[in-house]
Design an enzyme around this catalytic site. Structure first.
Site, mmCIF file in Angstrom:
data_model
loop_
_atom_site.group_PDB
_atom_site.id
_atom_site.type_symbol
_atom_site.label_atom_id
_atom_site.label_comp_id
_atom_site.label_asym_id
_atom_site.label_seq_id
_atom_site.Cartn_x
_atom_site.Cartn_y
_atom_site.Cartn_z
ATOM 1 N N PRO A 184 11.625 37.031 33.832
ATOM 2 C CA PRO A 184 10.399 36.243 33.941
ATOM 3 C C PRO A 184 10.000 35.503 32.663
ATOM 4 O O PRO A 184 10.051 36.078 31.567
ATOM 5 C CB PRO A 184 9.341 37.293 34.281
ATOM 6 C CG PRO A 184 10.090 38.374 34.965
ATOM 7 C CD PRO A 184 11.459 38.396 34.333
ATOM 8 N N ASN A 185 9.649 34.263 32.854
ATOM 9 C CA ASN A 185 9.107 33.380 31.813
ATOM 10 C C ASN A 185 10.125 32.863 30.796
ATOM 11 O O ASN A 185 9.782 32.035 29.953
ATOM 12 C CB ASN A 185 7.924 34.049 31.074
ATOM 13 C CG ASN A 185 6.792 34.393 32.021
ATOM 14 O OD1 ASN A 185 6.308 33.515 32.732
ATOM 15 N ND2 ASN A 185 6.396 35.642 32.067
ATOM 16 N N ARG A 199 6.533 27.960 25.796
ATOM 17 C CA ARG A 199 5.646 29.106 25.572
ATOM 18 C C ARG A 199 5.770 29.606 24.120
ATOM 19 O O ARG A 199 6.872 29.603 23.545
ATOM 20 C CB ARG A 199 6.014 30.240 26.533
ATOM 21 C CG ARG A 199 7.318 30.917 26.153
ATOM 22 C CD ARG A 199 7.877 31.873 27.171
ATOM 23 N NE ARG A 199 7.175 33.110 27.314
ATOM 24 C CZ ARG A 199 7.791 34.315 27.414
ATOM 25 N NH1 ARG A 199 9.107 34.418 27.316
ATOM 26 N NH2 ARG A 199 7.089 35.388 27.593
ATOM 27 N N TYR A 201 9.134 32.370 20.133
ATOM 28 C CA TYR A 201 10.419 32.190 20.814
ATOM 29 C C TYR A 201 11.190 30.932 20.393
ATOM 30 O O TYR A 201 12.306 30.713 20.856
ATOM 31 C CB TYR A 201 10.188 32.153 22.338
ATOM 32 C CG TYR A 201 9.559 33.420 22.867
ATOM 33 C CD1 TYR A 201 10.246 34.635 22.806
ATOM 34 C CD2 TYR A 201 8.276 33.418 23.417
ATOM 35 C CE1 TYR A 201 9.667 35.805 23.279
ATOM 36 C CE2 TYR A 201 7.692 34.582 23.901
ATOM 37 C CZ TYR A 201 8.393 35.768 23.825
ATOM 38 O OH TYR A 201 7.829 36.934 24.291
ATOM 39 N N ASN A 218 18.251 39.931 29.461
ATOM 40 C CA ASN A 218 16.949 39.849 28.796
ATOM 41 C C ASN A 218 15.924 39.942 29.928
ATOM 42 O O ASN A 218 15.661 38.949 30.604
ATOM 43 C CB ASN A 218 16.793 38.532 28.037
ATOM 44 C CG ASN A 218 15.446 38.454 27.336
ATOM 45 O OD1 ASN A 218 14.537 39.242 27.633
ATOM 46 N ND2 ASN A 218 15.296 37.509 26.426
ATOM 47 N N ALA A 265 9.296 40.607 30.316
ATOM 48 C CA ALA A 265 8.292 41.683 30.336
ATOM 49 C C ALA A 265 8.682 42.840 31.252
ATOM 50 O O ALA A 265 8.155 43.952 31.108
ATOM 51 C CB ALA A 265 6.932 41.116 30.746
ATOM 52 N N GLU A 307 21.136 44.899 26.390
ATOM 53 C CA GLU A 307 19.810 44.287 26.517
ATOM 54 C C GLU A 307 19.551 43.404 25.297
ATOM 55 O O GLU A 307 19.800 43.815 24.165
ATOM 56 C CB GLU A 307 18.751 45.393 26.597
ATOM 57 C CG GLU A 307 17.329 44.863 26.714
ATOM 58 C CD GLU A 307 16.346 45.972 27.055
ATOM 59 O OE1 GLU A 307 16.541 46.659 28.080
ATOM 60 O OE2 GLU A 307 15.383 46.164 26.286
ATOM 61 N N HIS A 367 16.742 40.671 23.356
ATOM 62 C CA HIS A 367 15.412 40.052 23.254
ATOM 63 C C HIS A 367 15.437 39.027 22.140
ATOM 64 O O HIS A 367 15.947 39.309 21.050
ATOM 65 C CB HIS A 367 14.339 41.098 22.953
ATOM 66 C CG HIS A 367 14.210 42.101 24.049
ATOM 67 N ND1 HIS A 367 13.604 41.807 25.241
ATOM 68 C CD2 HIS A 367 14.677 43.367 24.158
ATOM 69 C CE1 HIS A 367 13.685 42.859 26.041
ATOM 70 N NE2 HIS A 367 14.333 43.818 25.409
ATOM 71 N N ARG A 413 5.910 43.641 17.472
ATOM 72 C CA ARG A 413 4.847 42.910 18.168
ATOM 73 C C ARG A 413 3.803 43.886 18.731
ATOM 74 O O ARG A 413 3.554 44.925 18.139
ATOM 75 C CB ARG A 413 5.475 42.023 19.245
ATOM 76 C CG ARG A 413 6.460 40.993 18.652
ATOM 77 C CD ARG A 413 7.074 40.124 19.709
ATOM 78 N NE ARG A 413 6.068 39.324 20.407
ATOM 79 C CZ ARG A 413 6.282 38.713 21.576
ATOM 80 N NH1 ARG A 413 7.451 38.810 22.168
ATOM 81 N NH2 ARG A 413 5.320 38.010 22.143
HETATM 82 C C1 DQA Z 1 11.253 38.999 25.440
HETATM 83 C C2 DQA Z 1 10.227 40.003 24.920
HETATM 84 C C3 DQA Z 1 9.318 40.491 26.043
HETATM 85 O O1 DQA Z 1 8.362 41.421 25.535
HETATM 86 C C4 DQA Z 1 8.582 39.329 26.650
HETATM 87 O O2 DQA Z 1 7.789 39.774 27.737
HETATM 88 C C5 DQA Z 1 9.477 38.209 27.048
HETATM 89 C C6 DQA Z 1 10.586 37.840 26.168
HETATM 90 C C7 DQA Z 1 12.119 38.396 24.304
HETATM 91 O O3 DQA Z 1 13.150 37.803 24.601
HETATM 92 O O4 DQA Z 1 11.747 38.494 23.137
HETATM 93 O O5 DQA Z 1 9.265 37.551 28.061
HETATM 94 O O6 DQA Z 1 12.131 39.661 26.340
#
Ligand code: DQA
Length: 147
Positions: free
Chosen positions: A9-10, A17, A22, A74, A77, A98, A100, A107
């Site tokens: 997501p996102n 964003r 990021y 990745n 959230a 995994e 990020h 954070r």
């Molecule tokens: C993330 C870190 C997560 O906490 C966040 O919700 C994201 C991006 C990262 O790539 O740093 O959407 O996975």
């Protein structure tokens, strides 16, 4: 070697964003980077993004049935609360890493916990897009053996 890369997501909003966190590169640029890094390593890669937990789970199952050698994920959230994703990674019997983009340990408190990392070989956090390339190296070094 065939690797599936899943972004949750996102991640499609990367470049729009929270650019301070990021970066300003778009999701398409990130996808291009991952594909380029895979090509350099002669790794076959499929890079997918979804904002839906169930879709990500379906793709993880597909990775198993289609004989992928590894998974890079990745989960966005979902990292912090999706036991379903954890179980799907375990169920797929694939070595997974995994990733990020940001350092989730530097954070907000809620980001420090990952419920999905325990289903993976390990976690790479805070190294930006390079994390995906390092994850490929980790999977390639294992020679794609089943988890
Ligand atoms: C993330 C870190 C997560 O906490 C966040 O919700 C994201 C991006 C990262 O790539 O740093 O959407 O996975």
């Amino acid at each position: 070697m065939k690797i599936m890369v899943l972004n949750g997501p996102n991640l499609n909003m990367t470049g729009i964003r929270e650019v301070g966190v990021y970066g300003s590169e778009t999701y398409e640029q990130l996808k291009g980077y991952i594909e380029d890094q895979a090509a350099r390593r002669e790794i076959q890669v499929k890079v997918l993004q979804s904002n839906h937990e169930g879709q990500l789970i379906d793709w993880i199952h597909e990775a198993y049935f289609e004989g992928y050698d590894g998974l890079i994920i990745n989960p966005g959230a979902l990292t912090h609360y999706s036991y379903a994703l954890h179980d799907a990674i375990k169920a797929a019997l694939l070595p997974a890493v995994e990733v990020h983009l940001s350092n989730i340990h530097a954070r907000e408190e809620f980001r420090r916990r990952s419920v999905t990392a325990a289903a993976c070989l390990g976690q790479i956090s805070g190294l930006g897009k390079q994390g995906y390339a390092l994850a490929m190296d980790a999977l390639a070094a294992r020679d794609g053996g089943r988890a």
